[in-house]
Design a protein around this motif. Structure first.
Motif, PDB file in Angstrom:
ATOM      1  N   MET A 140       0.838  -1.203   0.000  1.00 22.04           N
ATOM      2  CA  MET A 140       0.000   0.000   0.000  1.00 22.04           C
ATOM      3  C   MET A 140       0.871   1.251   0.000  1.00 22.04           C
ATOM      4  N   LYS A 141       1.907   1.189   0.826  1.00 23.47           N
ATOM      5  CA  LYS A 141       2.803   2.340   0.956  1.00 23.47           C
ATOM      6  C   LYS A 141       3.537   2.592  -0.373  1.00 23.47           C
ATOM      7  N   GLU A 142       4.032   1.516  -0.966  1.00 20.29           N
ATOM      8  CA  GLU A 142       4.837   1.689  -2.184  1.00 20.29           C
ATOM      9  C   GLU A 142       4.016   2.014  -3.423  1.00 20.29           C
ATOM     10  N   THR A 143       2.721   1.869  -3.339  1.00 22.06           N
ATOM     11  CA  THR A 143       1.895   2.166  -4.514  1.00 22.06           C
ATOM     12  C   THR A 143       0.971   3.358  -4.271  1.00 22.06           C
ATOM     13  N   LYS A 144       1.131   4.004  -3.118  1.00 21.90           N
ATOM     14  CA  LYS A 144       0.134   5.021  -2.759  1.00 21.90           C
ATOM     15  C   LYS A 144       0.111   6.242  -3.696  1.00 21.90           C
ATOM     16  N   ASN A 145       1.205   6.494  -4.391  1.00 18.93           N
ATOM     17  CA  ASN A 145       1.195   7.635  -5.313  1.00 18.93           C
ATOM     18  C   ASN A 145       0.788   7.251  -6.741  1.00 18.93           C
ATOM     19  N   ASN A 146       0.530   5.968  -6.948  1.00 16.82           N
ATOM     20  CA  ASN A 146       0.065   5.549  -8.275  1.00 16.82           C
ATOM     21  C   ASN A 146      -1.380   6.006  -8.468  1.00 16.82           C
ATOM     22  N   ASP A 147      -1.745   6.256  -9.738  1.00 11.08           N
ATOM     23  CA  ASP A 147      -3.133   6.675  -9.930  1.00 11.08           C
ATOM     24  C   ASP A 147      -3.851   5.859 -11.008  1.00 11.08           C
ATOM     25  N   GLY A 148      -3.343   4.664 -11.238  1.00 15.08           N
ATOM     26  CA  GLY A 148      -4.044   3.751 -12.158  1.00 15.08           C
ATOM     27  C   GLY A 148      -5.067   2.934 -11.389  1.00 15.08           C
ATOM     28  N   LEU A 149      -5.290   1.725 -11.861  1.00 13.20           N
ATOM     29  CA  LEU A 149      -6.265   0.836 -11.223  1.00 13.20           C
ATOM     30  C   LEU A 149      -6.041   0.708  -9.714  1.00 13.20           C
ATOM     31  N   VAL A 150      -7.131   0.754  -8.945  1.00 10.48           N
ATOM     32  CA  VAL A 150      -7.044   0.427  -7.516  1.00 10.48           C
ATOM     33  C   VAL A 150      -7.356  -1.058  -7.368  1.00 10.48           C
ATOM     34  N   LEU A 151      -6.387  -1.790  -6.845  1.00 12.66           N
ATOM     35  CA  LEU A 151      -6.567  -3.221  -6.593  1.00 12.66           C
ATOM     36  C   LEU A 151      -6.868  -3.359  -5.106  1.00 12.66           C
ATOM     37  N   ASN A 152      -8.149  -3.582  -4.820  1.00  6.20           N
ATOM     38  CA  ASN A 152      -8.623  -3.550  -3.429  1.00  6.20           C
ATOM     39  C   ASN A 152      -8.903  -4.976  -2.949  1.00  6.20           C
ATOM     40  N   PHE A 153      -8.086  -5.468  -2.034  1.00  4.59           N
ATOM     41  CA  PHE A 153      -8.299  -6.824  -1.523  1.00  4.59           C
ATOM     42  C   PHE A 153      -9.279  -6.800  -0.351  1.00  4.59           C
ATOM     43  N   ALA A 154     -10.331  -7.598  -0.439  1.00  9.79           N
ATOM     44  CA  ALA A 154     -11.237  -7.790   0.701  1.00  9.79           C
ATOM     45  C   ALA A 154     -10.692  -8.986   1.464  1.00  9.79           C
ATOM     46  N   LEU A 155     -10.057  -8.695   2.563  1.00  7.38           N
ATOM     47  CA  LEU A 155      -9.336  -9.729   3.312  1.00  7.38           C
ATOM     48  C   LEU A 155      -9.809  -9.679   4.761  1.00  7.38           C
ATOM     49  N   ASN A 156     -10.294 -10.794   5.253  1.00 12.05           N
ATOM     50  CA  ASN A 156     -10.986 -10.822   6.540  1.00 12.05           C
ATOM     51  C   ASN A 156     -12.103  -9.779   6.525  1.00 12.05           C
ATOM     52  N   TYR A 157     -12.866  -9.808   5.449  1.00 10.26           N
ATOM     53  CA  TYR A 157     -13.978  -8.882   5.252  1.00 10.26           C
ATOM     54  C   TYR A 157     -15.304  -9.604   5.444  1.00 10.26           C
ATOM     55  N   GLY A 158     -16.236  -8.941   6.102  1.00 12.37           N
ATOM     56  CA  GLY A 158     -17.593  -9.466   6.248  1.00 12.37           C
ATOM     57  C   GLY A 158     -18.544  -8.289   6.230  1.00 12.37           C
ATOM     58  N   SER A 159     -19.559  -8.379   5.395  1.00 11.58           N
ATOM     59  CA  SER A 159     -20.417  -7.219   5.177  1.00 11.58           C
ATOM     60  C   SER A 159     -21.328  -6.913   6.366  1.00 11.58           C
ATOM     61  N   ARG A 160     -21.853  -7.941   7.032  1.00  9.69           N
ATOM     62  CA  ARG A 160     -22.745  -7.668   8.162  1.00  9.69           C
ATOM     63  C   ARG A 160     -21.977  -6.993   9.296  1.00  9.69           C
ATOM     64  N   ALA A 161     -20.776  -7.490   9.574  1.00 11.25           N
ATOM     65  CA  ALA A 161     -19.958  -6.873  10.629  1.00 11.25           C
ATOM     66  C   ALA A 161     -19.644  -5.423  10.240  1.00 11.25           C
ATOM     67  N   GLU A 162     -19.364  -5.218   8.960  1.00 12.21           N
ATOM     68  CA  GLU A 162     -19.056  -3.871   8.470  1.00 12.21           C
ATOM     69  C   GLU A 162     -20.246  -2.936   8.721  1.00 12.21           C
ATOM     70  N   ILE A 163     -21.454  -3.418   8.446  1.00  8.18           N
ATOM     71  CA  ILE A 163     -22.644  -2.585   8.625  1.00  8.18           C
ATOM     72  C   ILE A 163     -22.893  -2.301  10.113  1.00  8.18           C
ATOM     73  N   VAL A 164     -22.752  -3.331  10.947  1.00 11.47           N
ATOM     74  CA  VAL A 164     -22.958  -3.125  12.386  1.00 11.47           C
ATOM     75  C   VAL A 164     -21.942  -2.111  12.919  1.00 11.47           C
ATOM     76  N   ASP A 165     -20.701  -2.222  12.474  1.00 13.02           N
ATOM     77  CA  ASP A 165     -19.683  -1.266  12.919  1.00 13.02           C
ATOM     78  C   ASP A 165     -19.998   0.149  12.449  1.00 13.02           C
ATOM     79  N   ALA A 166     -20.513   0.253  11.252  1.00 11.74           N
ATOM     80  CA  ALA A 166     -20.881   1.580  10.738  1.00 11.74           C
ATOM     81  C   ALA A 166     -21.993   2.164  11.607  1.00 11.74           C
ATOM     82  N   VAL A 167     -22.970   1.346  11.975  1.00 16.09           N
ATOM     83  CA  VAL A 167     -24.075   1.820  12.829  1.00 16.09           C
ATOM     84  C   VAL A 167     -23.518   2.304  14.175  1.00 16.09           C
ATOM     85  N   LYS A 168     -22.587   1.542  14.721  1.00 18.33           N
ATOM     86  CA  LYS A 168     -21.996   1.941  16.009  1.00 18.33           C
ATOM     87  C   LYS A 168     -21.297   3.300  15.887  1.00 18.33           C
TER      88      LYS A 168
END
Ligand code: IPE
Ligand code: IPE
Ligand code: MG
Length: 258
Positions: A140-168
């Motif tokens: 992330m650090k070494e590519t942060k100044n790039n402005d081409g494609l964003v390659l976004n890894f969903a790693l240890n991602y869960g949508s329900r937990a994400e929504i509950v955290d957003a509500v909190k």
């Protein structure tokens, strides 16, 4: 002779691919493509190999897919690599998957940098092994100044937990006066999600024949176009991504209108 033939075949294939890419680029390209990369275990099983062999093969497909997405002018590619539920798997499999970011980035980071790709990650970082997180943060650090494609890894991602955290966080901001309940809109709520900086996916791809979301971007996919294929992730090729984008281009998105 055989080598020459192979070379000719490769060049010929890639020129067909080139033409197809150019043709597809004449129509609107989805800005954000999200992929549920599924079927690695079954790919290995079919070959009487351990499941981890499927994950290893799948990693190579991530590279090809990223390069093509970049060529097509897709702005964000979100790849579901590990869900909050995937910890239920045998330890040796989980341990192996957690080593893949290092292996992938160790091999391909120079190529990603050269191709102006920006690496990002969404998911719960706290539970990740230190070596996994270190590899991703370095990328992330070494590519942060790039402005081409964003390659976004969903790693240890869960949508329900994400929504509950957003509500909190919303409740917290209401309590401390940063936000008024009356001011909360869908747009503001979206800014509390891990995808705050991205537009919603235009196109969702899932491989391996499963027709479900498996806790992936439940809020963000509300109006996305879905494309499912029986192809197992390690067999997913450039042609498949091009086919998905072509199908997307023929869809009529109405967002509830007529
Ligand atoms: C997807 O492939 C990769 C991850 C979930 C990490 P699977 O490992 O789920 O493969 P199948 O579905 O068992 O074939
Ligand atoms: C979804 O695949 C998660 C990833 C691809 C990372 P799974 O294989 O975990 O999903 P289910 O269990 O078949 O729903
Ligand atoms: Mg699976």
């Amino acid at each position: 002779m055989l080598n020459k033939l192979r070379l000719w075949k490769n060049q010929n294939n890639s020129s067909i691919l080139r033409d197809k890419i150019e043709e597809i680029k004449k129509s609107p390209i989805p800005e954000h493509v999200a992929i549920i990369m599924d079927g690695n275990g079954r790919w290995a099983k079919k070959r009487a190999l351990p499941r981890i062999a499927g994950h290893h093969e799948g990693m190579k497909v991530v590279r090809k897919t990223t390069m093509l997405a970049n060529d097509l002018g897709i702005k964000t590619l979100t790849l579901y690599a590990f869900s909050t539920e995937n910890w239920k798997r045998p330890k040796n499999e989980v341990d192996y998957i957690m080593k893949l970011p290092e292996e992938f980035l160790g091999t391909f980071l120079p190529e990603l940098i050269e191709n102006n790709v920006q690496v990002k990650m969404m998911g719960y970082k706290n539970q990740l092994p230190e070596h996994t997180l270190r590899a991703i943060e370095k990328a992330m650090k070494e590519t942060k100044n790039n402005d081409g494609l964003v390659l976004n890894f969903a790693l240890n991602y869960g949508s329900r937990a994400e929504i509950v955290d957003a509500v909190k966080q919303v409740l917290n901001d209401c309590q401390n006066g940063k936000l008024k309940e009356s001011e909360l809109t869908e747009q503001i709520f979206s800014s509390y999600l891990m995808t705050a900086e991205f537009p919603d996916p235009d196109l969702l791809i899932r491989t391996s024949g499963e027709i479900r979301l498996s806790n992936f971007m439940l809020w963000q996919l509300a109006y996305s176009e879905f494309w499912f294929t029986d192809v197992l992730w390690p067999d997913f090729s450039e042609e498949h991504l091009l086919e998905a984008v072509e199908v997307y281009q023929k869809r009529q998105r109405r967002f509830g209108g007529i």
